[in-house]
Design a protein around this motif. Structure first.
Motif, PDB file in Angstrom:
ATOM      1  N   ARG A 100      43.276   5.729  55.363  1.00 56.30           N
ATOM      2  CA  ARG A 100      42.890   5.963  53.958  1.00 56.30           C
ATOM      3  C   ARG A 100      42.825   4.668  53.179  1.00 56.30           C
ATOM      4  O   ARG A 100      41.966   4.491  52.322  1.00 56.30           O
ATOM      5  N   ARG A 101      43.726   3.750  53.471  1.00 54.61           N
ATOM      6  CA  ARG A 101      43.716   2.460  52.771  1.00 54.61           C
ATOM      7  C   ARG A 101      42.501   1.620  53.146  1.00 54.61           C
ATOM      8  O   ARG A 101      42.000   0.856  52.343  1.00 54.61           O
ATOM      9  N   ARG A 102      42.042   1.748  54.399  1.00 54.06           N
ATOM     10  CA  ARG A 102      40.887   0.975  54.864  1.00 54.06           C
ATOM     11  C   ARG A 102      39.566   1.580  54.411  1.00 54.06           C
ATOM     12  O   ARG A 102      38.550   0.893  54.391  1.00 54.06           O
ATOM     13  N   ALA A 103      39.577   2.862  54.085  1.00 51.78           N
ATOM     14  CA  ALA A 103      38.337   3.537  53.694  1.00 51.78           C
ATOM     15  C   ALA A 103      37.781   2.895  52.428  1.00 51.78           C
ATOM     16  O   ALA A 103      38.537   2.576  51.509  1.00 51.78           O
ATOM     17  N   PRO A 104      36.478   2.695  52.384  1.00 52.21           N
ATOM     18  CA  PRO A 104      35.901   2.074  51.186  1.00 52.21           C
ATOM     19  C   PRO A 104      36.055   2.989  49.970  1.00 52.21           C
ATOM     20  O   PRO A 104      35.967   4.206  50.074  1.00 52.21           O
ATOM     21  N   ALA A 105      36.312   2.359  48.839  1.00 55.28           N
ATOM     22  CA  ALA A 105      36.468   3.121  47.600  1.00 55.28           C
ATOM     23  C   ALA A 105      35.130   3.718  47.195  1.00 55.28           C
ATOM     24  O   ALA A 105      34.111   3.047  47.220  1.00 55.28           O
ATOM     25  N   GLU A 106      35.165   4.989  46.854  1.00 49.60           N
ATOM     26  CA  GLU A 106      33.918   5.665  46.477  1.00 49.60           C
ATOM     27  C   GLU A 106      33.755   5.718  44.979  1.00 49.60           C
ATOM     28  O   GLU A 106      34.633   5.806  44.219  1.00 49.60           O
TER      29      GLU A 106
END
Length: 106
Positions: A100-106
């Motif tokens: 979740r931390r690595r996922a790009p901010a949407e």
């Protein structure tokens, strides 16, 4: 007992295959923390012989002269089933959190 340890070891192996470096890093962090804890306890005067006798294990006195690090390593090896259980419990939620931390901010 040995069968259960084998099952735990297989679960750990599966965890390493599925989660890779997260599982390996967690395993080693717990392992070295355990050695450091036992080293600190032994340095502080923990009665290793008495503690092991309380667990129903005997230690040949010649091993007490092996040195604090080796003695701490040996004590840490006794906690292997607990370290495996802790790793198996921690890795999946830790991997999800890291993802979740690595996922790009949407």
């Amino acid at each position: 007992m040995w069968q259960k340890l084998k099952q735990l070891q297989q679960r750990l192996k599966d965890l390493f295959e599925r989660y890779g470096t997260v599982a390996l890093g967690t395993w080693f962090a717990i392992f070295f923390s355990t050695i450091a804890l036992f080293y600190a306890l032994i340095s502080a005067g923990m009665d290793v012989q008495g503690t092991l006798l309380g667990w129903g294990l005997e230690l040949d006195p010649k091993y007490l002269a092996a040195g604090k690090v080796m003695l701490a390593y040996g004590c840490a090896q006794l906690t292997k089933p607990l370290r495996i259980l802790l790793t198996v419990a921690i890795v999946p939620p830790l991997a999800r959190w890291l993802e979740r931390r690595r996922a790009p901010a949407e």
